[in-house]
Design an enzyme around this catalytic site. Sequence first.
Site, PDB file in Angstrom:
ATOM      1  N   ASN A 210       5.138 -27.807  -0.475  1.00 43.98           N
ATOM      2  CA  ASN A 210       3.616 -28.206  -0.925  1.00 43.98           C
ATOM      3  C   ASN A 210       2.996 -29.018  -0.411  1.00 43.98           C
ATOM      4  O   ASN A 210       2.597 -28.701   0.638  1.00 43.98           O
ATOM      5  CB  ASN A 210       5.120 -30.266  -1.287  1.00 43.98           C
ATOM      6  N   ASP A 280      12.777 -31.367  -2.376  1.00 43.05           N
ATOM      7  CA  ASP A 280      14.206 -31.737  -2.585  1.00 43.05           C
ATOM      8  C   ASP A 280      15.361 -30.581  -3.104  1.00 43.05           C
ATOM      9  O   ASP A 280      16.025 -30.703  -2.401  1.00 43.05           O
ATOM     10  CB  ASP A 280      13.518 -32.442  -3.627  1.00 43.05           C
ATOM     11  N   PRO A 307      19.439 -31.506   0.892  1.00 45.62           N
ATOM     12  CA  PRO A 307      20.648 -32.800   1.730  1.00 45.62           C
ATOM     13  C   PRO A 307      18.793 -34.872   0.877  1.00 45.62           C
ATOM     14  O   PRO A 307      17.932 -33.558   1.888  1.00 45.62           O
ATOM     15  CB  PRO A 307      21.158 -33.170   2.705  1.00 45.62           C
ATOM     16  N   PHE A 327       8.769 -43.247   2.053  1.00 43.15           N
ATOM     17  CA  PHE A 327       7.125 -43.152   1.486  1.00 43.15           C
ATOM     18  C   PHE A 327       8.012 -42.917  -0.285  1.00 43.15           C
ATOM     19  O   PHE A 327       9.010 -41.801  -0.143  1.00 43.15           O
ATOM     20  CB  PHE A 327       7.143 -42.291   1.896  1.00 43.15           C
TER      21      PHE A 327
HETATM   22  N1  CTP Z   1      13.814 -37.667   1.321  1.00 46.68           N
HETATM   23  C1  CTP Z   1      14.851 -37.239   2.364  1.00 46.68           C
HETATM   24  N2  CTP Z   1      15.072 -36.172   1.473  1.00 46.68           N
HETATM   25  C2  CTP Z   1      14.780 -35.915   0.821  1.00 46.68           C
HETATM   26  C3  CTP Z   1      13.559 -35.448  -0.249  1.00 46.68           C
HETATM   27  C4  CTP Z   1      12.882 -36.957  -0.373  1.00 46.68           C
HETATM   28  O1  CTP Z   1      13.955 -38.462   2.923  1.00 46.68           O
HETATM   29  N3  CTP Z   1      15.115 -34.623   0.270  1.00 46.68           N
HETATM   30  C5  CTP Z   1      12.678 -39.225   1.394  1.00 46.68           C
HETATM   31  C6  CTP Z   1      10.909 -38.913   1.770  1.00 46.68           C
HETATM   32  O2  CTP Z   1      10.848 -38.978   3.066  1.00 46.68           O
HETATM   33  C7  CTP Z   1      10.562 -39.985   1.424  1.00 46.68           C
HETATM   34  C8  CTP Z   1      12.091 -41.095   0.837  1.00 46.68           C
HETATM   35  O3  CTP Z   1      13.329 -39.998   0.335  1.00 46.68           O
HETATM   36  O4  CTP Z   1      10.741 -40.986   2.510  1.00 46.68           O
HETATM   37  C9  CTP Z   1      11.114 -40.549  -1.011  1.00 46.68           C
HETATM   38  O5  CTP Z   1      10.926 -39.794  -1.006  1.00 46.68           O
HETATM   39  P1  CTP Z   1      10.305 -39.215  -2.677  1.00 46.68           P
HETATM   40  O6  CTP Z   1       9.914 -37.451  -2.975  1.00 46.68           O
HETATM   41  O7  CTP Z   1       9.893 -39.984  -3.246  1.00 46.68           O
HETATM   42  O8  CTP Z   1      11.750 -39.127  -3.845  1.00 46.68           O
HETATM   43  P2  CTP Z   1      12.660 -38.287  -4.367  1.00 46.68           P
HETATM   44  O9  CTP Z   1      14.313 -38.566  -3.752  1.00 46.68           O
HETATM   45  O10 CTP Z   1      12.813 -36.840  -3.828  1.00 46.68           O
HETATM   46  O11 CTP Z   1      12.853 -38.626  -5.889  1.00 46.68           O
HETATM   47  P3  CTP Z   1      11.975 -38.258  -6.856  1.00 46.68           P
HETATM   48  O12 CTP Z   1      12.551 -36.631  -6.666  1.00 46.68           O
HETATM   49  O13 CTP Z   1      12.595 -38.954  -8.297  1.00 46.68           O
HETATM   50  O14 CTP Z   1      10.479 -38.631  -6.695  1.00 46.68           O
END
Ligand code: CTP
Length: 401
Positions: A210, A280, A307, A327
């Site tokens: 990303n 993700d 995870p 964040f």
């Molecule tokens: N995060 C994490 N592990 C993941 C995805 C996200 O620890 N696999 C953490 C990011 O570092 C951030 C927070 O979760 O601090 C929120 O990330 P964000 O991408 O906004 O949220 P998501 O859980 O991915 O939700 P969505 O995809 O619905 O936006």
Amino acid sequence: MSGLEGKNVVLGVTGGISAYKAAELCRLLRKAGADVRVVMTRAACEFITPLTLQTLSGHPVAQNLFDLGEEATIGHIRLADEADVVVVAPATADFIARFAAGMADDLLAAVVLATKAPVLLAPAMNVNMWEHPLTRANLARLVGTGVTTVGPDAGELACGWIGAGRLVDPAEIAVAVEALVGPRPLDGRRVVVTAGPTWEAVDDVRFLGNRSSGKMGFALAAAAARRGAEVTLVAGPVSLPTPPGVARRMDVESALEMQRALAELDAEADVVVMAAAVADFRPATRAAGKLSRRQDAPSSVTLVQNPDLLAELGRMRRGTRPLLVGFAAESGLAADALVARARQKLVEKGCDVMIANDLAAAGSDDNAVTLVFRDGRARALPRAPKAAVAEAIWTELLRAS
Ligand code: CTP
């Protein structure tokens, strides 16, 4: 506030309409216990009289590099040497440009160049001057040399425009001065910051990634180190230099590698800031070597979920340690929906603070964020360079804890 007891503060005032606010700042710095020496540029004297600042600081105001009388009282090198901190408020575009160019063409420019003390700039100017690429570049250059900034705020400007450029509240500047030379509030604290993207391998040469630059996380690590923390920076694949003062850097590539790094660190951490854009999903399998267009070009890539590292930390923590900060990067949401979504993520992931940022409002070097706290409070910080946003985030986190 009495955190500046015994500190020598040089207060530089340059020529902008908000120079009058330097009077209030001078008063607040003295109230916090500082001995304040004011240096004014010639333009500043068009906006506020030296007599005002002399009365408030209790010392003659220094104005002239070549005045023998002034140099005899306290010369510019002594001013620079004796300062524990130099704060320039307001700092105009012209002053920032001269400082970034390393000029020493007036007393204040000579002092900021000669001092070994931390320098804090509180920029204030017309919004178009603030947003000009040259001003941004000058400021980025100064931040790169260790200069700290506070503000500016957004709002109605004296020139009639609406936008960023207003001097931040003098009370906020005084807090920022204290953060630099006052007690180091994160002394002895272990802070882990994750930053940057993760790369999820498709084969040995290709990956899904990303566009996260890592700049926000690196700025947060730098700002925590400045406040005395022992900082470990867990960095995804970025090519940014390790900020000064950061004790340890662990370079990782994928979400699973980041998970392993965090498992090693979590037990010791007092604060974990998850600024990384963790992927993700990852490809279910990693092909060995390089998939060839001719033989084995896949028509699709099967993905599996990574995870959620933050949620895992939330589930694993004991009591209130570590403080968990996430964040939430969102796109296309109105301000209230952005905060609501961040609040939802905060609860789901079990963290203490979720920092929401609208990807559309962010630029590569700027960010505008809203901190959402567990008790439901939200605090919006105006768009500013990431280094300034990082400072403001730590100020807010420390105020809240
Ligand atoms: N995060 C994490 N592990 C993941 C995805 C996200 O620890 N696999 C953490 C990011 O570092 C951030 C927070 O979760 O601090 C929120 O990330 P964000 O991408 O906004 O949220 P998501 O859980 O991915 O939700 P969505 O995809 O619905 O936006």
